[in-house]
Design an enzyme around this catalytic site. Sequence first.
Site, PDB file in Angstrom:
ATOM      1  N   GLU A 197       1.454  -1.034   0.162  1.00 62.46           N
ATOM      2  CA  GLU A 197      -0.066  -0.002   0.261  1.00 62.46           C
ATOM      3  C   GLU A 197       1.192   1.570   0.010  1.00 62.46           C
ATOM      4  OE1 GLU A 197      -0.042  -2.525   1.853  1.00 62.46           O
ATOM      5  OE2 GLU A 197      -2.210  -3.744   1.433  1.00 62.46           O
ATOM      6  N   ASP A 211      -8.796  -0.481   7.487  1.00 59.98           N
ATOM      7  CA  ASP A 211      -7.127  -0.525   8.179  1.00 59.98           C
ATOM      8  C   ASP A 211      -5.846  -0.706   7.730  1.00 59.98           C
ATOM      9  OD1 ASP A 211      -9.073  -1.486  10.721  1.00 59.98           O
ATOM     10  OD2 ASP A 211      -9.737  -2.167   8.489  1.00 59.98           O
ATOM     11  N   PHE A 212      -5.665  -1.016   6.288  1.00 59.90           N
ATOM     12  CA  PHE A 212      -4.675  -0.845   5.240  1.00 59.90           C
ATOM     13  C   PHE A 212      -4.288  -0.096   5.297  1.00 59.90           C
ATOM     14  CE2 PHE A 212      -6.659  -5.763   4.038  1.00 59.90           C
ATOM     15  CZ  PHE A 212      -6.282  -6.246   4.856  1.00 59.90           C
ATOM     16  N   HIS A 234      -9.144  -5.037  11.784  1.00 63.02           N
ATOM     17  CA  HIS A 234      -9.749  -5.390  11.105  1.00 63.02           C
ATOM     18  C   HIS A 234     -11.028  -4.661  10.470  1.00 63.02           C
ATOM     19  CE1 HIS A 234      -6.270  -8.025  10.384  1.00 63.02           C
ATOM     20  NE2 HIS A 234      -6.243  -8.022   9.035  1.00 63.02           N
TER      21      HIS A 234
END
Length: 344
Positions: free
Chosen positions: A60, A85-86, A129
Site C-alpha cells: 500500500e 485499516d490497510f 480489521h
Amino acid sequence: MRKLTYSQAISEATVQCMEVDPSIVLAGQSVDDHKGVYGTTGDAFARFGSARVMDIPNGENAFAGIAVGAASMGLRPLVVHTRDDFMFLAMDGIFNLAAKWRYMYGNRGSAPVVMRGIIGRGWGQGATHSQSLQSLFGHFPGLYVATPASPADAKGLLISALRADTPVILLENRGLYGLEGEVPEEPVAVPFGKGRIARAGDDITIVAASLMVHEAERAAEVLAGHGVSAEVVDVRSIRPLDDAMICESVAKTGHLVVADTSWARYGFSAEVAAVVAENVPQALRAPVRRVTPPDCPAPVSWPLENAFNPGAETITRACLETLRTAQDSVPEIEDVMAGFIGPY
C-alpha cells in the site's frame, strides 16, 4: 426507477466513468478476481481487461506513491483497499503528497487520486480489521472524504470523485453492499459537501454517517410510534461537511444526537457538535449526545462485536434521554425500548 444494490451501483459508476475517460485506471488487491472486491470491480475487469484494471500486491505504501505520481502525470488512479485499516500504510502518499500537492505547487497541477476503503464490522474480525477512519482522513485539508449511505450516493459520489481535481477518499461500509435502492441509469454526480435529509422531523435531529444513517432511520421510525418526530441528516461527505444543513436542522428541533461508526473523542461526532456549538449554540435546549462505539479497540468475537457497535436501540435511547434532559414531554424510556428485540 430501477433498483441496484450498493455494490452494483459502485460497479456501474466505475464502468461508466472509465468508458468516458480513458485516463482512469483501477488498481487493488484482487480487483480482477471473479468476486471483484465484493462485486464492485468485476464488471470493469471484464470490460477493460488487465491493461486498465490491475491486481497489485500488498504494498500500500509503495502503490500510494505510484498512484500520486501517475495522477501528477495525467492519469486518474482509482485504488481499492479491501479494508481501510490497510490504508494506514498508504498515509504518507495520501497526507504528505496527494493532499498537499495543489498547495505546495501554487495551484499548478493536482493529484486526482481516488481511494476506496471498505470499513466497518463484519464477522468479528477484531481490532485491526474493523476500524472506520473517516475522522482521520477528514482532518487533513486538501482531501475530500465521503461516506455514502445509499446505492444512489455510492454511485453519485464516485462519479464526482472521478471527475474532480481533488484527491478523494471514499469509505464504504461492508454492511451496505447488499442494500438495494433506486439508482439512475445515467451517470448523475452527487456533489461533495451537500448532505441530505433522510427523514424530516421536528423534535430532535440525528446527524449520521454511513451505516449509522440507516440505524438512525430505524430509531426514528420507533420514536415516531411513540409521538416523537426525529429528523435524520445524512451528511454524505465528511470533508467538506454541510454545516448549513446541520445547523438549520438543529435550529428547528433544538436537540442533537450524532451517530457514528467510529469513536467519539476527536472524531466526526465531535466535529458536528463543535459546528453546532460555534454557529447555533442558542438553539440547543439540551446537551449534545454522541452515539459511538466504546472507547477501546473492537473485540474479535462476533457476539462481542455486535455488542460493541451501537445501533438503532442506542440511538433511540440517546434521543429519549436528550429530550428528557430538556424536560420535554416524552414517553417512558423503558416503554419504548421494550419494542426492541434483544438487549440494548
